[in-house]
Scaffold this motif. Structure first.
Motif, PDB file in Angstrom:
ATOM      1  N   UNK A  47      -0.971  18.330  39.643  1.00 48.09           N
ATOM      2  CA  UNK A  47      -1.934  17.271  39.374  1.00 48.09           C
ATOM      3  C   UNK A  47      -3.322  17.700  39.826  1.00 48.09           C
ATOM      4  N   UNK A  48      -4.324  17.411  38.986  1.00 56.44           N
ATOM      5  CA  UNK A  48      -5.728  17.667  39.309  1.00 56.44           C
ATOM      6  C   UNK A  48      -6.444  16.325  39.414  1.00 56.44           C
ATOM      7  N   UNK A  49      -7.264  16.163  40.462  1.00 49.83           N
ATOM      8  CA  UNK A  49      -8.034  14.938  40.636  1.00 49.83           C
ATOM      9  C   UNK A  49      -9.536  15.190  40.593  1.00 49.83           C
ATOM     10  N   UNK A  50      -9.929  16.471  40.494  1.00 50.98           N
ATOM     11  CA  UNK A  50     -11.343  16.831  40.445  1.00 50.98           C
ATOM     12  C   UNK A  50     -11.626  17.653  39.192  1.00 50.98           C
ATOM     13  N   UNK A  51     -12.713  17.290  38.500  1.00 52.61           N
ATOM     14  CA  UNK A  51     -13.053  17.964  37.258  1.00 52.61           C
ATOM     15  C   UNK A  51     -13.267  19.453  37.387  1.00 52.61           C
ATOM     16  N   UNK A  52     -14.090  19.928  38.328  1.00 55.99           N
ATOM     17  CA  UNK A  52     -14.320  21.379  38.429  1.00 55.99           C
ATOM     18  C   UNK A  52     -13.035  22.183  38.591  1.00 55.99           C
ATOM     19  N   UNK A  53     -12.094  21.668  39.368  1.00 57.23           N
ATOM     20  CA  UNK A  53     -10.822  22.379  39.564  1.00 57.23           C
ATOM     21  C   UNK A  53     -10.000  22.390  38.276  1.00 57.23           C
ATOM     22  N   UNK A  54      -9.980  21.250  37.574  1.00 60.76           N
ATOM     23  CA  UNK A  54      -9.238  21.192  36.315  1.00 60.76           C
ATOM     24  C   UNK A  54      -9.831  22.146  35.286  1.00 60.76           C
ATOM     25  N   UNK A 223      11.074  19.041  37.986  1.00 61.17           N
ATOM     26  CA  UNK A 223      10.652  17.640  38.066  1.00 61.17           C
ATOM     27  C   UNK A 223      11.104  16.889  36.813  1.00 61.17           C
ATOM     28  N   UNK A 224      11.846  15.808  37.026  1.00 61.29           N
ATOM     29  CA  UNK A 224      12.285  15.002  35.872  1.00 61.29           C
ATOM     30  C   UNK A 224      11.134  14.120  35.404  1.00 61.29           C
ATOM     31  N   UNK A 324       7.441   1.565  43.637  1.00 61.66           N
ATOM     32  CA  UNK A 324       8.180   1.967  44.832  1.00 61.66           C
ATOM     33  C   UNK A 324       7.955   3.470  45.053  1.00 61.66           C
ATOM     34  N   UNK A 325       9.008   4.186  45.412  1.00 64.26           N
ATOM     35  CA  UNK A 325       8.922   5.651  45.507  1.00 64.26           C
ATOM     36  C   UNK A 325       9.752   6.299  44.405  1.00 64.26           C
ATOM     37  N   UNK A 326       9.995   5.519  43.336  1.00 67.98           N
ATOM     38  CA  UNK A 326      10.956   5.946  42.314  1.00 67.98           C
ATOM     39  C   UNK A 326      10.322   6.421  41.011  1.00 67.98           C
ATOM     40  N   UNK A 327       9.216   5.790  40.616  1.00 62.43           N
ATOM     41  CA  UNK A 327       8.615   6.098  39.318  1.00 62.43           C
ATOM     42  C   UNK A 327       7.106   6.200  39.481  1.00 62.43           C
ATOM     43  N   UNK A 328       6.519   7.162  38.807  1.00 59.94           N
ATOM     44  CA  UNK A 328       5.068   7.295  38.727  1.00 59.94           C
ATOM     45  C   UNK A 328       4.689   7.442  37.262  1.00 59.94           C
ATOM     46  N   UNK A 352      10.289  12.156  40.221  1.00 56.72           N
ATOM     47  CA  UNK A 352      10.534  13.091  41.312  1.00 56.72           C
ATOM     48  C   UNK A 352       9.911  12.567  42.611  1.00 56.72           C
ATOM     49  N   UNK A 353      10.705  12.309  43.653  1.00 61.24           N
ATOM     50  CA  UNK A 353      10.177  11.725  44.896  1.00 61.24           C
ATOM     51  C   UNK A 353       9.072  12.546  45.546  1.00 61.24           C
ATOM     52  N   UNK A 354       9.207  13.881  45.552  1.00 60.71           N
ATOM     53  CA  UNK A 354       8.199  14.717  46.207  1.00 60.71           C
ATOM     54  C   UNK A 354       6.873  14.681  45.445  1.00 60.71           C
ATOM     55  N   UNK A 355       6.934  14.656  44.123  1.00 61.96           N
ATOM     56  CA  UNK A 355       5.701  14.591  43.328  1.00 61.96           C
ATOM     57  C   UNK A 355       5.054  13.219  43.483  1.00 61.96           C
TER      58      UNK A 355
END
Length: 399
Positions: A47-54, A223-224, A324-328, A352-355
């Motif tokens: 995941x990218x949250x900053x434009x320059x990095x993306x 990652x599912x 919750x911690x189940x779906x994003x 995926x819980x870690x993601x």
């Protein structure tokens, strides 16, 4: 007097035409809308949250492309980073890489000479969703809001960023720009490839879906996830279903908070059953009236017990929801009626819980850079504020 009546008659005819055009256009739209259901996939994601990095990562991957580059953006500006992007695509096309660029007819700022230079270099270019008869007004409102990149069939990108200096932190009024964009490798790339080719077919009637060269063999990631495309329908039901599944916490990040009645009712029901509901919106606005349109929803949610944060460190443009911690849910769709009922969108459900933990860490950081709102922040302070809110309510479907 006669002139006054003539003006009134002309206005009445225009209003009547718009209403009829919209109602009949909507009916035709729903009749033709496709419901595509992609299966669960296993991919590796970043995941990218900053434009320059993306943009550093995206441009680097484009430079390494060897076979084909397929790109769809809602907006491509006419500025520094857009020129760099266009030059890169032309360079790859001259190298012999197949480059297809699809942009929304309304959203794009590309000049004719730029488009011609792309074509001269060998880039295959098309506009998506041009307004068309017989429902000109309605078709002008239905936009392709997706942002898809697929490189050599095995690297994909999807999210909220478009191509322009403001997305690269170069706009003094809106910088830094905060957004969430996914990079994906693994078997999920096949669905991004298919969705791009469906949109390409829709735009210029060229069907490439049977071309096996675009669909290389892909390995499973860790990652599912599942891609969910919508065409001005189905998104409302998806969001309502996700909200109904929340048992402990629900976090919504969006630049435009204008939910439908059904979705709003589900949010209130979630609070009543004890779910912690948090809403993250920008303090600054990039479009007229969108802030005021959200007030009639944020006020009652605050009264019900929701937490509302206004992002202060630049402009917040992310489209995210965690259940919750189940779906994003991360994708291109805003939490508004336009995305639910007009736009073509594409979201990614992640299980995926870690993601999800990583996404929540980013959301926590963004809340720390926000003002926790109270009812007084959304109160009408004068007649002009009341007028803007009334106007926003009237046209909220199109904001």
């Amino acid at each position: 007097m006669e002139i006054g009546w003539m003006i009134f008659l002309i206005i009445a005819v225009i209003v009547l035409w718009v209403i009829i055009d919209f109602l009949l256009g909507r009916k035709q739209h729903l009749a033709k809308a496709k419901k595509i259901v992609f299966p669960d996939r296993y991919s590796d994601m970043q995941i990218f949250a900053k434009g320059p990095e993306l943009f550093d990562d995206l441009f680097s991957e484009i430079k390494k492309a060897r076979q084909h580059i397929h790109i769809l953006f809602y907006i491509i500006k006419d500025d520094k980073i857009s020129h760099e992007f266009v030059s890169l695509l032309k360079e790859k096309a001259r190298e012999g890489v197949e480059v297809r660029l699809l942009v929304d007819w309304v959203g794009s700022s590309l000049k004719r000479k730029t488009i011609q230079s792309l074509k001269d270099a060998g880039v295959k270019f098309a506009y998506t969703h041009k307004p068309k008869f017989p429902f000109l007004f309605y078709s002008s409102q239905v936009r392709n809001h997706r942002k898809i990149t697929v490189i050599d069939g095995h690297i994909g990108y999807l999210g909220g960023f478009n191509i322009g200096d403001e997305y690269n932190d170069k706009n003094p009024k809106l910088s830094p720009w905060r957004d969430y964009h996914l990079k994906l490798t693994g078997e999920g790339a096949v669905d991004l490839q298919e969705e791009f080719l469906r949109d390409w077919h829709c735009a210029n009637k060229v069907n490439l879906l049977q071309n096996k060269a675009y669909f290389p063999e892909l390995s499973k990631g860790t990652i599912r996830q599942q891609f969910v495309p919508t065409e001005g329908e189905a998104l409302e039901d998806l969001i309502a279903t996700l909200i109904s599944e929340a048992k402990q916490s629900l976090i919504i990040g969006t630049p435009y908070f204008i939910p439908s009645k059904k979705v709003f009712d589900h949010l209130q029901a979630a609070i009543r059953r004890g779910v912690s509901v948090t809403i993250l919106v920008p303090y600054k606005s990039d479009h007229i009236l969108v802030k005021e349109a959200s007030y009639r929803y944020l006020r009652p949610l605050l009264k019900d017990g929701a937490d509302v944060y206004q992002y202060m460190k630049g402009f917040y443009h992310a489209k995210v929801m965690t259940i919750d911690d189940n779906i994003c849910d991360i994708g291109t769709a805003n939490f508004d009626k336009r995305s639910m009922f007009l736009n073509y969108e594409l979201n990614c459900l992640i299980y995926d819980p870690s993601f999800i933990k990583e996404v929540k860490h980013i959301l926590t950081e963004d809340m720390l850079n926000s003002h926790k709102a109270s009812l007084s922040d959304f109160s009408r302070v004068n007649w002009f504020s009341s007028f803007k809110e009334t106007a926003a309510r009237t046209i909220s479907f199109f904001l």
